[in-house]
Design a protein around this motif. Structure first.
Motif, short mmCIF file in Angstrom:
data_model
loop_
_atom_site.label_atom_id
_atom_site.label_comp_id
_atom_site.label_asym_id
_atom_site.label_seq_id
_atom_site.Cartn_x
_atom_site.Cartn_y
_atom_site.Cartn_z
N GLU A 42 0.83 -1.21 0.00
CA GLU A 42 0.00 0.00 0.00
C GLU A 42 0.86 1.26 0.00
O GLU A 42 0.49 2.28 -0.59
N ASP A 43 2.03 1.20 0.64
CA ASP A 43 2.94 2.35 0.61
C ASP A 43 3.52 2.53 -0.79
O ASP A 43 3.62 3.65 -1.29
N PHE A 44 3.88 1.43 -1.44
CA PHE A 44 4.42 1.53 -2.80
C PHE A 44 3.36 2.13 -3.73
O PHE A 44 3.68 2.99 -4.56
N SER A 45 2.12 1.73 -3.58
CA SER A 45 1.04 2.29 -4.41
C SER A 45 0.91 3.79 -4.19
O SER A 45 0.57 4.52 -5.12
N GLY A 46 1.19 4.26 -2.98
CA GLY A 46 1.11 5.68 -2.67
C GLY A 46 2.15 6.54 -3.38
O GLY A 46 1.99 7.76 -3.47
N LEU A 47 3.20 5.92 -3.91
CA LEU A 47 4.22 6.68 -4.65
C LEU A 47 3.64 7.34 -5.89
O LEU A 47 4.13 8.38 -6.32
N ALA A 48 2.62 6.73 -6.47
CA ALA A 48 2.04 7.25 -7.71
C ALA A 48 1.51 8.66 -7.55
O ALA A 48 1.51 9.43 -8.51
N GLY A 49 1.08 9.03 -6.36
CA GLY A 49 0.52 10.35 -6.13
C GLY A 49 1.51 11.40 -5.71
O GLY A 49 1.12 12.53 -5.40
N LEU A 50 2.79 11.06 -5.68
CA LEU A 50 3.81 12.00 -5.23
C LEU A 50 4.52 12.68 -6.39
O LEU A 50 4.53 12.16 -7.50
N GLY A 51 5.14 13.80 -6.09
CA GLY A 51 6.00 14.47 -7.06
C GLY A 51 7.37 13.82 -7.04
O GLY A 51 7.52 12.62 -6.81
N ARG A 52 8.38 14.64 -7.21
CA ARG A 52 9.75 14.10 -7.27
C ARG A 52 10.38 13.90 -5.90
O ARG A 52 11.36 13.17 -5.77
N ASP A 53 9.88 14.60 -4.88
CA ASP A 53 10.47 14.49 -3.56
C ASP A 53 9.69 13.50 -2.70
O ASP A 53 8.46 13.51 -2.70
N LEU A 54 10.43 12.65 -1.98
CA LEU A 54 9.81 11.69 -1.07
C LEU A 54 10.56 11.73 0.25
O LEU A 54 11.79 11.69 0.28
N VAL A 55 9.80 11.81 1.32
CA VAL A 55 10.34 11.62 2.66
C VAL A 55 9.85 10.26 3.12
O VAL A 55 8.64 10.02 3.18
N HIS A 56 10.80 9.38 3.41
CA HIS A 56 10.48 8.01 3.85
C HIS A 56 10.93 7.85 5.29
O HIS A 56 12.00 8.33 5.68
N PHE A 57 10.10 7.17 6.08
CA PHE A 57 10.38 6.97 7.50
C PHE A 57 10.61 5.50 7.81
O PHE A 57 9.89 4.64 7.32
#
Length: 166
Positions: A42-57
């Motif tokens: 479900e987290d990987f699927s959420g990448l589709a809605g992001l721009g170029r920057d990602l903050v991962h925890f």
């Protein structure tokens, strides 16, 4: 005392209905990157809605390093720890991935101290400290079955900032 880091040498991958254990370095090289970041489906699927920057925890700390290129892959079956502490490896889907450059890493940050602006570049399901705590518990409870949700959240988080490729 720090919690143990997940296996950083091997991972299982799904191939044609079977799974096999591979060296992380070999899988990373085949994807043209230095290392891997594993994301629940479900987290990987959420990448589709992001721009170029990602903050991962991650929980508490990470081995991610600024300046390295990463492939983000979906976890098909999460890993867990067996009684006695041995880790059952997660199973990844090596056919789906995103790549990006790690630009910064912070270790052992209390959840309440995570700057609110960082949540703007996080996954859509993590937009505040409470959602971050819930996500960390969901991700890591199977790896640390002796810790209750409050104890997991009290460990803090590692923050990895990535610039994703198009």
């Amino acid at each position: 005392m720090f919690l143990p880091i997940s296996n950083s040498r091997h991972v299982a991958v799904a191939e044609g209905g079977l799974t096999r254990v591979v060296a992380i370095a070999d899988l990373a090289a085949s994807l043209g990157v230095d290392a891997l970041i594993r994301l629940h489906g479900e987290d990987f699927s959420g990448l589709a809605g992001l721009g170029r920057d990602l903050v991962h925890f991650n929980l508490e700390r990470t081995i991610n390093r600024a300046g390295l290129r990463y492939a983000l892959l979906p976890i098909l079956r999460p890993g867990h720890r067996r009684p006695g502490g041995a880790e059952e490896l997660p199973v990844l889907d090596p056919t789906r991935f995103r790549t990006g450059l790690c630009v910064a890493v912070c270790q052992r940050v209390p959840l309440a101290a995570v700057a609110p602006g960082l949540f703007n570049a996080s996954l859509p399901t993590i937009r505040d400290a409470d959602a971050l705590a819930a996500a960390l518990v969901r991700r890591y409870a199977g790896l640390f079955p002796d810790l209750d949700p409050a104890a997991l959240a009290a460990r803090g988080c590692a923050i990895t900032r990535l610039r994703l490729d198009d």
